[in-house]
Motif scaffolding. Structure first.
Motif, PDB file in Angstrom:
ATOM      1  N   MET A   1       0.825  -1.204   0.000  1.00  0.00           N
ATOM      2  CA  MET A   1       0.000   0.000   0.000  1.00  0.00           C
ATOM      3  C   MET A   1       0.865   1.263   0.000  1.00  0.00           C
ATOM      4  O   MET A   1       0.568   2.209  -0.701  1.00  0.00           O
ATOM      5  CB  MET A   1      -0.913  -0.003   1.217  1.00  0.00           C
ATOM      6  N   THR A   2       1.916   1.259   0.755  1.00  0.00           N
ATOM      7  CA  THR A   2       2.783   2.436   0.839  1.00  0.00           C
ATOM      8  C   THR A   2       3.359   2.791  -0.525  1.00  0.00           C
ATOM      9  O   THR A   2       3.344   3.952  -0.927  1.00  0.00           O
ATOM     10  CB  THR A   2       3.925   2.198   1.841  1.00  0.00           C
ATOM     11  N   ASN A   3       3.845   1.783  -1.248  1.00  0.00           N
ATOM     12  CA  ASN A   3       4.436   2.051  -2.560  1.00  0.00           C
ATOM     13  C   ASN A   3       3.418   2.639  -3.525  1.00  0.00           C
ATOM     14  O   ASN A   3       3.758   3.509  -4.320  1.00  0.00           O
ATOM     15  CB  ASN A   3       5.064   0.793  -3.146  1.00  0.00           C
ATOM     16  N   GLU A   4       2.191   2.175  -3.468  1.00  0.00           N
ATOM     17  CA  GLU A   4       1.148   2.710  -4.355  1.00  0.00           C
ATOM     18  C   GLU A   4       0.943   4.198  -4.098  1.00  0.00           C
ATOM     19  O   GLU A   4       0.836   4.992  -5.043  1.00  0.00           O
ATOM     20  CB  GLU A   4      -0.158   1.950  -4.163  1.00  0.00           C
ATOM     21  N   GLN A   5       0.896   4.582  -2.846  1.00  0.00           N
ATOM     22  CA  GLN A   5       0.709   5.987  -2.499  1.00  0.00           C
ATOM     23  C   GLN A   5       1.934   6.811  -2.910  1.00  0.00           C
ATOM     24  O   GLN A   5       1.800   7.934  -3.393  1.00  0.00           O
ATOM     25  CB  GLN A   5       0.455   6.138  -0.994  1.00  0.00           C
TER      26      GLN A   5
ATOM     27  N   LYS B   1      10.835  -7.177   4.330  1.00  0.00           N
ATOM     28  CA  LYS B   1       9.694  -7.144   5.256  1.00  0.00           C
ATOM     29  C   LYS B   1       8.758  -6.001   4.876  1.00  0.00           C
ATOM     30  O   LYS B   1       9.132  -5.109   4.128  1.00  0.00           O
ATOM     31  CB  LYS B   1      10.181  -6.935   6.696  1.00  0.00           C
ATOM     32  N   GLN B   2       7.559  -6.052   5.422  1.00  0.00           N
ATOM     33  CA  GLN B   2       6.621  -4.954   5.213  1.00  0.00           C
ATOM     34  C   GLN B   2       7.019  -3.790   6.121  1.00  0.00           C
ATOM     35  O   GLN B   2       7.308  -3.977   7.298  1.00  0.00           O
ATOM     36  CB  GLN B   2       5.204  -5.402   5.545  1.00  0.00           C
ATOM     37  N   ILE B   3       7.025  -2.601   5.569  1.00  0.00           N
ATOM     38  CA  ILE B   3       7.374  -1.398   6.335  1.00  0.00           C
ATOM     39  C   ILE B   3       6.244  -1.104   7.321  1.00  0.00           C
ATOM     40  O   ILE B   3       5.075  -1.056   6.940  1.00  0.00           O
ATOM     41  CB  ILE B   3       7.585  -0.194   5.393  1.00  0.00           C
ATOM     42  N   THR B   4       6.614  -0.879   8.578  1.00  0.00           N
ATOM     43  CA  THR B   4       5.612  -0.604   9.603  1.00  0.00           C
ATOM     44  C   THR B   4       5.694   0.804  10.165  1.00  0.00           C
ATOM     45  O   THR B   4       4.836   1.209  10.942  1.00  0.00           O
ATOM     46  CB  THR B   4       5.719  -1.622  10.764  1.00  0.00           C
ATOM     47  N   SER B   5       6.737   1.551   9.766  1.00  0.00           N
ATOM     48  CA  SER B   5       6.864   2.929  10.245  1.00  0.00           C
ATOM     49  C   SER B   5       7.809   3.702   9.341  1.00  0.00           C
ATOM     50  O   SER B   5       8.640   3.122   8.639  1.00  0.00           O
ATOM     51  CB  SER B   5       7.402   2.961  11.681  1.00  0.00           C
ATOM     52  N   GLY B   6       7.664   5.003   9.399  1.00  0.00           N
ATOM     53  CA  GLY B   6       8.574   5.864   8.672  1.00  0.00           C
ATOM     54  C   GLY B   6       9.989   5.736   9.192  1.00  0.00           C
ATOM     55  O   GLY B   6      10.958   5.814   8.431  1.00  0.00           O
TER      56      GLY B   6
ATOM     57  N   GLU C   1      11.401   3.039  10.367  1.00  0.00           N
ATOM     58  CA  GLU C   1      11.963   1.827   9.772  1.00  0.00           C
ATOM     59  C   GLU C   1      12.383   2.091   8.320  1.00  0.00           C
ATOM     60  O   GLU C   1      13.464   1.694   7.891  1.00  0.00           O
ATOM     61  CB  GLU C   1      10.930   0.697   9.821  1.00  0.00           C
ATOM     62  N   ALA C   2      11.527   2.774   7.583  1.00  0.00           N
ATOM     63  CA  ALA C   2      11.827   3.094   6.185  1.00  0.00           C
ATOM     64  C   ALA C   2      13.024   4.020   6.080  1.00  0.00           C
ATOM     65  O   ALA C   2      13.813   3.927   5.133  1.00  0.00           O
ATOM     66  CB  ALA C   2      10.607   3.732   5.523  1.00  0.00           C
ATOM     67  N   ARG C   3      13.195   4.902   7.040  1.00  0.00           N
ATOM     68  CA  ARG C   3      14.283   5.888   7.036  1.00  0.00           C
ATOM     69  C   ARG C   3      15.647   5.214   7.001  1.00  0.00           C
ATOM     70  O   ARG C   3      16.619   5.773   6.507  1.00  0.00           O
ATOM     71  CB  ARG C   3      14.153   6.787   8.279  1.00  0.00           C
ATOM     72  N   LYS C   4      15.727   3.990   7.472  1.00  0.00           N
ATOM     73  CA  LYS C   4      16.989   3.257   7.489  1.00  0.00           C
ATOM     74  C   LYS C   4      17.380   2.751   6.101  1.00  0.00           C
ATOM     75  O   LYS C   4      18.518   2.345   5.891  1.00  0.00           O
ATOM     76  CB  LYS C   4      16.898   2.085   8.463  1.00  0.00           C
ATOM     77  N   LEU C   5      16.447   2.791   5.164  1.00  0.00           N
ATOM     78  CA  LEU C   5      16.705   2.307   3.813  1.00  0.00           C
ATOM     79  C   LEU C   5      17.338   3.390   2.960  1.00  0.00           C
ATOM     80  O   LEU C   5      17.052   4.575   3.123  1.00  0.00           O
ATOM     81  CB  LEU C   5      15.397   1.847   3.153  1.00  0.00           C
TER      82      LEU C   5
ATOM     83  N   ILE D   1       5.415   8.507   4.772  1.00  0.00           N
ATOM     84  CA  ILE D   1       5.123   7.091   4.996  1.00  0.00           C
ATOM     85  C   ILE D   1       4.360   6.916   6.302  1.00  0.00           C
ATOM     86  O   ILE D   1       3.380   6.163   6.354  1.00  0.00           O
ATOM     87  CB  ILE D   1       6.420   6.259   4.971  1.00  0.00           C
ATOM     88  N   ASP D   2       4.775   7.610   7.355  1.00  0.00           N
ATOM     89  CA  ASP D   2       4.030   7.547   8.620  1.00  0.00           C
ATOM     90  C   ASP D   2       2.577   7.973   8.419  1.00  0.00           C
ATOM     91  O   ASP D   2       1.655   7.334   8.928  1.00  0.00           O
ATOM     92  CB  ASP D   2       4.690   8.429   9.686  1.00  0.00           C
ATOM     93  N   GLU D   3       2.381   9.056   7.686  1.00  0.00           N
ATOM     94  CA  GLU D   3       1.025   9.546   7.429  1.00  0.00           C
ATOM     95  C   GLU D   3       0.217   8.522   6.629  1.00  0.00           C
ATOM     96  O   GLU D   3      -0.950   8.262   6.938  1.00  0.00           O
ATOM     97  CB  GLU D   3       1.077  10.874   6.679  1.00  0.00           C
ATOM     98  N   ILE D   4       0.831   7.938   5.614  1.00  0.00           N
ATOM     99  CA  ILE D   4       0.143   6.928   4.799  1.00  0.00           C
ATOM    100  C   ILE D   4      -0.236   5.723   5.646  1.00  0.00           C
ATOM    101  O   ILE D   4      -1.358   5.220   5.556  1.00  0.00           O
ATOM    102  CB  ILE D   4       1.030   6.506   3.609  1.00  0.00           C
ATOM    103  N   LEU D   5       0.680   5.266   6.479  1.00  0.00           N
ATOM    104  CA  LEU D   5       0.400   4.107   7.327  1.00  0.00           C
ATOM    105  C   LEU D   5      -0.689   4.404   8.354  1.00  0.00           C
ATOM    106  O   LEU D   5      -1.493   3.532   8.684  1.00  0.00           O
ATOM    107  CB  LEU D   5       1.676   3.640   8.027  1.00  0.00           C
ATOM    108  N   LYS D   6      -0.734   5.642   8.837  1.00  0.00           N
ATOM    109  CA  LYS D   6      -1.713   6.013   9.859  1.00  0.00           C
ATOM    110  C   LYS D   6      -3.099   6.275   9.261  1.00  0.00           C
ATOM    111  O   LYS D   6      -4.111   5.847   9.807  1.00  0.00           O
ATOM    112  CB  LYS D   6      -1.231   7.256  10.606  1.00  0.00           C
TER     113      LYS D   6
END
Length: 71
Positions: free
Chosen positions: A1-5, A37-42, A44-48, A59-64
């Motif tokens: 879902m995150t990638n789509e957004q 893995k599936q990203i669960t927080s911004g 976590e994604a920030r480490k990429l 990403i945090d906003e999209i997940l929330k």
């Protein structure tokens, strides 16, 4: 879902002619896509590679909320 957004945001920047932001979204999408893995927080994604503060906040906003106010 995150990638789509994020792809929607990437397309928005492409249409606006902002090649630098378009590339930033593209790089973040690629990193998230290959992450095992599936990203669960911004955070976590920030480490990429390719995911900075601005995109991790989105990403945090999209997940929330399921969407991003920038769309």
């Amino acid at each position: 879902m995150t990638n789509e957004q994020l792809q929607v945001l990437e397309e928005k920047e492409r249409k606006a002619g902002d090649i630098y932001r378009e590339r930033a979204y593209h790089n973040a999408i690629r990193s998230i896509s290959i992450y095992p893995k599936q990203i669960t927080s911004g955070e976590e994604a920030r480490k990429l590679k390719g995911v900075g503060n601005s995109i991790s906040t989105k990403i945090d906003e999209i997940l929330k909320t399921g969407t991003c106010s920038q769309q």
